[in-house]
Design an enzyme around this catalytic site. Structure first.
Site, PDB file in Angstrom:
ATOM      1  N   GLY A   1      -3.257 -21.915 -65.489  1.00  0.00           N
ATOM      2  CA  GLY A   1      -2.100 -22.101 -64.616  1.00  0.00           C
ATOM      3  C   GLY A   1      -1.557 -20.845 -63.957  1.00  0.00           C
ATOM      4  O   GLY A   1      -0.366 -20.756 -63.686  1.00  0.00           O
TER       5      GLY A   1
ATOM      6  N   HIS B   1      -8.976 -23.538 -53.333  1.00  0.00           N
ATOM      7  CA  HIS B   1     -10.390 -23.431 -53.723  1.00  0.00           C
ATOM      8  C   HIS B   1     -10.813 -21.963 -53.610  1.00  0.00           C
ATOM      9  O   HIS B   1     -10.513 -21.311 -52.600  1.00  0.00           O
ATOM     10  CB  HIS B   1     -11.246 -24.304 -52.791  1.00  0.00           C
ATOM     11  CG  HIS B   1     -12.701 -24.253 -53.121  1.00  0.00           C
ATOM     12  ND1 HIS B   1     -13.252 -24.974 -54.156  1.00  0.00           N
ATOM     13  CD2 HIS B   1     -13.718 -23.541 -52.567  1.00  0.00           C
ATOM     14  CE1 HIS B   1     -14.550 -24.721 -54.222  1.00  0.00           C
ATOM     15  NE2 HIS B   1     -14.859 -23.861 -53.267  1.00  0.00           N
TER      16      HIS B   1
ATOM     17  N   ASP C   1     -13.995 -30.663 -51.464  1.00  0.00           N
ATOM     18  CA  ASP C   1     -13.778 -29.354 -50.833  1.00  0.00           C
ATOM     19  C   ASP C   1     -14.052 -29.370 -49.323  1.00  0.00           C
ATOM     20  O   ASP C   1     -14.582 -28.393 -48.771  1.00  0.00           O
ATOM     21  CB  ASP C   1     -14.654 -28.280 -51.512  1.00  0.00           C
ATOM     22  CG  ASP C   1     -14.375 -28.162 -53.001  1.00  0.00           C
ATOM     23  OD1 ASP C   1     -13.228 -28.409 -53.411  1.00  0.00           O
ATOM     24  OD2 ASP C   1     -15.304 -27.834 -53.758  1.00  0.00           O
TER      25      ASP C   1
ATOM     26  N   ALA D   1      -5.645 -12.758 -54.458  1.00  0.00           N
ATOM     27  CA  ALA D   1      -5.398 -13.304 -53.110  1.00  0.00           C
ATOM     28  C   ALA D   1      -4.880 -14.741 -53.201  1.00  0.00           C
ATOM     29  O   ALA D   1      -3.988 -15.138 -52.435  1.00  0.00           O
ATOM     30  CB  ALA D   1      -6.679 -13.240 -52.283  1.00  0.00           C
TER      31      ALA D   1
HETATM   32  C1  GRF Z   1      -8.465 -20.974 -59.415  1.00  0.00           C
HETATM   33  O1  GRF Z   1      -9.450 -20.038 -59.143  1.00  0.00           O
HETATM   34  C2  GRF Z   1      -8.445 -22.062 -58.360  1.00  0.00           C
HETATM   35  O2  GRF Z   1      -8.800 -21.596 -57.104  1.00  0.00           O
HETATM   36  C3  GRF Z   1      -9.490 -23.018 -58.877  1.00  0.00           C
HETATM   37  O3  GRF Z   1      -9.343 -23.011 -60.267  1.00  0.00           O
HETATM   38  C4  GRF Z   1      -8.762 -21.770 -60.683  1.00  0.00           C
HETATM   39  C5  GRF Z   1      -7.538 -22.111 -61.454  1.00  0.00           C
HETATM   40  O4  GRF Z   1      -6.951 -20.973 -62.058  1.00  0.00           O
HETATM   41  N1  GRF Z   1      -9.349 -24.303 -58.238  1.00  0.00           N
HETATM   42  P1  GRF Z   1      -5.482 -21.072 -62.632  1.00  0.00           P
HETATM   43  O5  GRF Z   1      -5.475 -22.190 -63.667  1.00  0.00           O
HETATM   44  O6  GRF Z   1      -4.554 -21.340 -61.513  1.00  0.00           O
HETATM   45  O7  GRF Z   1      -5.236 -19.725 -63.281  1.00  0.00           O
END
Ligand code: GRF
Length: 216
Positions: A14, A111, A147, A175
């Site tokens: 998260g 994504h 996606d 980013a």
């Molecule tokens: C992120 O890299 C997001 O882009 C992908 O899953 C990952 C989730 O990371 N969909 P987090 O749980 O928000 O740290």
């Protein structure tokens, strides 16, 4: 102005949820996180929501016989909380066409690649394998195709010669944490709108804000 009621769907640590929670702390931010839903009880993001005092619910996909009933439970929770926009943030379940269609235009995802390159999983490994010199992340509307929905915002990062998958992932994640709140703000302020399969940005478009990390 009433703040947009947002739900964030997570499955794991998260960190993107945290970036949204932090942005929503600002009194002038046009959205609030009104609900966090996790399909896993052990998702670290649930503690982040708890610390922020945000209502959270676990809807465990294993408790449902199929995707339809699982998605129906999510839909109910969203409606009960009067949610206007759903942000997927590391939510690791495929949503049914029925759910996506119901929420289309009100459902966004982040994504970790510059779509349409590198859909699916292991995006950083895909980028290293392809030898691209610029990589990044994308916030897009969710459509039934994986996606592939209309792109709302993107941020680019350089790929450096000695990058490993983990190093590149960390650079992209930084980013992501900047991009997702910006994209949410833009939507909440109605400075971006969906027109067919395109997102139209208002004329305050600023190239410096779109390309966050240009390599020299
Ligand atoms: C992120 O890299 C997001 O882009 C992908 O899953 C990952 C989730 O990371 N969909 P987090 O749980 O928000 O740290």
């Amino acid at each position: 102005m009433a703040r947009l009621r947002v739900a964030v769907l997570i499955s794991g640590r998260g960190s993107n949820l945290q970036s949204l929670l932090d942005a929503c702390e600002r009194p002038d931010f046009p959205a609030e996180i009104a609900l966090v839903i996790s399909n896993r009880a052990d998702a670290g993001g649930l503690q982040r929501a708890e610390r922020a005092g945000v209502p959270r619910v676990v809807i465990d996909h294993r408790a449902y016989p199929d995707r339809e009933t699982f998605d129906a439970a999510i839909d109910r929770a969203l409606r009960d909380a009067d949610i206007a926009l759903v942000c997927l943030a590391g939510f690791m379940r495929l949503l049914t066409k029925a759910f996506v269609t119901t929420w289309q235009g009100r459902l966004i995802n982040i994504h970790p690649s510059l779509l349409p390159s590198f859909k699916g999983m292991h995006t950083h490994a895909q980028a290293l394998e392809a030898g691209v010199k610029i990589h990044g992340c994308t916030v897009h509307f969710v459509t039934p195709d994986l996606d592939a929905g209309p792109i709302l915002a993107q941020a680019a990062v350089p790929v450096c010669p000695d990058d490993t998958e983990a190093v590149l992932a960390a650079r992209v994640l930084t980013a992501e944490h900047r991009l997702y709140p910006q994209a949410l703000k833009r939507l909440a302020e109605k400075r971006a709108r969906l027109e067919g399969d395109r997102v139209i940005l208002d004329d305050d478009f600023n190239a410096d804000q779109i390309l966050l990390n240009p390599a020299d």
